[in-house]
Write a protein that holds these residues in place. Structure first.
Motif, short mmCIF file in Angstrom:
data_model
loop_
_atom_site.label_atom_id
_atom_site.label_comp_id
_atom_site.label_asym_id
_atom_site.label_seq_id
_atom_site.Cartn_x
_atom_site.Cartn_y
_atom_site.Cartn_z
N UNK A 83 0.27 -1.12 0.18
CA UNK A 83 -0.20 -0.38 -0.12
C UNK A 83 0.72 1.22 0.37
N UNK A 84 2.19 1.19 1.23
CA UNK A 84 3.01 2.35 1.03
C UNK A 84 2.77 2.70 -0.57
N UNK A 85 4.09 2.29 -0.67
CA UNK A 85 4.55 2.12 -2.07
C UNK A 85 3.86 2.64 -3.95
N UNK A 131 -4.07 11.44 -0.22
CA UNK A 131 -4.33 10.16 0.39
C UNK A 131 -3.51 9.49 0.70
N UNK A 132 -4.86 8.95 1.58
CA UNK A 132 -4.91 8.05 2.64
C UNK A 132 -5.22 6.00 2.25
N UNK A 133 -4.91 5.23 3.24
CA UNK A 133 -5.37 4.02 3.34
C UNK A 133 -5.86 3.63 4.74
N UNK A 134 -6.85 3.22 4.96
CA UNK A 134 -7.42 2.75 6.11
C UNK A 134 -7.94 1.50 6.26
N UNK A 135 -7.57 0.66 7.67
CA UNK A 135 -8.27 -0.46 6.76
C UNK A 135 -9.79 -0.83 8.38
N UNK A 136 -10.89 -1.25 7.52
CA UNK A 136 -12.39 -0.75 8.46
C UNK A 136 -13.02 -2.21 8.71
N UNK A 152 -0.42 8.96 3.62
CA UNK A 152 -0.96 8.40 5.34
C UNK A 152 -1.42 6.82 4.60
N UNK A 153 -0.35 6.08 4.95
CA UNK A 153 -0.59 3.88 4.80
C UNK A 153 0.11 3.59 5.12
#
Length: 525
Positions: free
Chosen positions: A386-388, A446-451, A410-411
């Motif tokens: 996800x980060x890359x 740009x964010x990634x979240x585990x829900x 923000x990942x």
């Protein structure tokens, strides 16, 4: 189904008619998926609702399904602590339905497993009472397997429902079992058996003169057929409904005639017993004549109503056929429009802005059409860091932003299963729009979240002017406005929305974000 409250049953047909949920792959197979959007089947007398359950129903009515689900679980736990297992199981069933409505099947199955354990833990409870409660939880599993298109597992649950219904003294459960068995048979293409089971249920209620309940079942099937644009289901339902209606009209007429005959016989007996005056005899004769006239008038009115209903039924069938034909022609036109335009556009100078805009419009139409046609097909997924991935996308727009705009990612360092092509297209489109509309000194994130265990989100936020509330729903709908194509065709976001749907997800605008605009791409693994 047969109580004061009724479950809404949604019929999903082939992928052409239903793009919001992943449809069945079997050609021409009708899926009857029972989704609890607001009300749950209850059997027997309805007990007084707790304050927690009332709050949950209010939240659900206001569209706050996540909050409603939490409150229904609280209501379930509160009922269990008070020993009110029936109300508790019904509240848990409503929470379960709200889980799998959002494709959170693991959470739904876990909740049902916990409920079954609590049912078995009851001390001193009769086996018949436990069977009634187990029927409700098993029914939720049956509906989930139907929604997941697993007919074998659904049949196992249906068999268990039959065992519980045989033990339960609740007659409404037995009627509900017939209804769900009918749905399963129709779903798996066993139309003849489905018709036979449905007829058994209708005959059972008709024999007890519960005509309104049978009529309610037919109206539900017909309405669901219309909502799913299934002309065959509507036609079959109307055919059965008309046959049943004719037989019921005959039974009602016979009942009315029998009642009138009894009344006449009673009057004649009264005349025979009280034959003391001609005045009394004449009055009774006049009364009988009035009753006969009323019966004749009732039969005439009934015949007129029946004829009008037949005429309306035929008109509705014609309307349904015309709507289906128009939809097919519209879909064919949209899928072919770019192919029809391309040869002509290639002859024009693509350096001209108007020509380039038309070429882009043609490409967008073709892309949107292909996405809609492939809805329901499996989308290839792969594990992605996800980060890359997010940092690479953000790097692609650095040269497009205005002076002083801060870009941040923000990942967490983790992997997620996604379709990189679709997700890249969506996020780049959102980031490019953010770069265009974010003023100097602003920020883009740009964010990634585990829900959840099977749910994750990508969020794109900016500090631009934002989108007016009344326009948020329309931005995902194509062809709503007449546009100057040199300023954009408005198909970018609809294409992104369809890509999200094809990945078993969704793309929305976060209404709670007020410092600009935030798009939420939610995906379910």
């Amino acid at each position: 189904m047969f109580g004061k409250k009724q479950r809404n049953v949604y019929f999903c047909i082939t992928k052409r008619n239903h793009t919001q949920n992943k449809p069945m792959k079997k050609k021409g197979l009708i899926l009857l998926a029972a989704l609890l959007l607001g009300s749950i089947v209850t059997f027997g007398q309805e007990a007084k609702k707790s304050e927690m359950q009332q709050k949950a129903e209010t939240e659900l009515k206001n569209g706050n399904s996540t909050s409603a689900r939490f409150l229904f679980i609280r209501a379930y736990e509160d009922y269990v602590n008070k020993g009110q297992m029936r109300q508790g199981v019904e509240s848990a069933a409503r929470a379960t339905a709200l889980y799998y409505r959002e494709n959170l099947y693991k959470e739904a199955f876990d909740l049902l497993r916990r409920v079954d354990q609590n049912i078995e833990a009851q001390k001193g409870a009769a086996g018949s009472a436990k069977a009634t409660l187990h029927y409700l939880t098993t029914k939720e599993r049956f509906q989930m397997y139907m929604k997941l298109h697993k007919p074998v597992s659904a049949m196992d649950q249906l068999s268990a429902m039959a065992n519980y219904a045989a033990i339960s003294p609740d007659e409404d459960i037995k009627n509900d079992l017939l209804y769900n068995r009918t749905l399963y048979l129709y779903t798996t293409g066993q139309t003849a058996k489905g018709n036979a089971t449905f007829k058994e249920m209708a005959d059972k209620l008709t024999a007890t003169k519960e005509y309104d309940k049978v009529d309610e079942v037919y109206q539900t099937l017909i309405a669901n057929g219309r909502r799913s644009n299934s002309a065959s289901l509507v036609a079959e339902s109307y055919k059965s409904y008309m046959a049943w209606k004719d037989s019921v009209n005959a039974l009602k007429a016979a009942d009315e005639i029998g009642a009138l005959k009894k009344q006449i016989a009673d009057n004649e007996a009264t005349i025979s017993d009280q034959d003391s005056s001609l005045t009394t005899r004449y009055a009774v004769i006049i009364g009988l004549a009035v009753l006969a006239a009323a019966l004749a008038a009732a039969l005439v009115v009934g015949a007129i109503i029946l004829l009008r209903f037949i005429v309306l039924t035929r008109k509705q069938k014609n309307t349904i056929n015309q709507v289906n034909e128009n939809n097919a022609l519209k879909a064919k036109f949209i899928s072919n429009i770019s192919a029809q335009l391309r040869p002509t556009l290639k002859k024009l100078d693509s350096k001209v802005p108007e020509v380039k805009a038309l070429q882009t419009f043609s490409d967008h139409i073709e892309t949107l059409s292909k996405l809609e046609c492939s809805a329901g097909e499996d989308v290839e997924m792969e594990d992605t860091q996800v980060t890359e991935f997010c940092e690479g996308l953000m790097d692609q727009i650095r040269g497009k932003v205005k002076s002083g705009v801060n870009l941040s990612v923000k990942a967490p360092r983790m992997s997620a299963r996604i379709n990189k092509d679709y997700v890249s297209h969506i996020l780049l489109h959102l980031l490019s729009n953010a770069a265009e509309y974010t003023p100097e000194g602003g920020s883009i994130t740009l964010e990634f979240k585990k829900r959840g265990a099977h749910t994750h989100q990508f969020l794109v936020s900016d500090t631009g002017a934002g989108i007016a509330e009344e326009e948020r729903d329309d931005i995902f709908k194509p062809f709503l406005k007449v546009r100057d194509l040199t300023e954009g065709d408005g198909l970018g976001l609809p294409i992104c929305k369809q890509m999200a749907i094809n990945m078993n997800g969704d793309l929305t605008v976060d209404p709670a974000f007020t410092r600009g605009t935030r798009f939420v791409l939610e995906l379910h693994a």
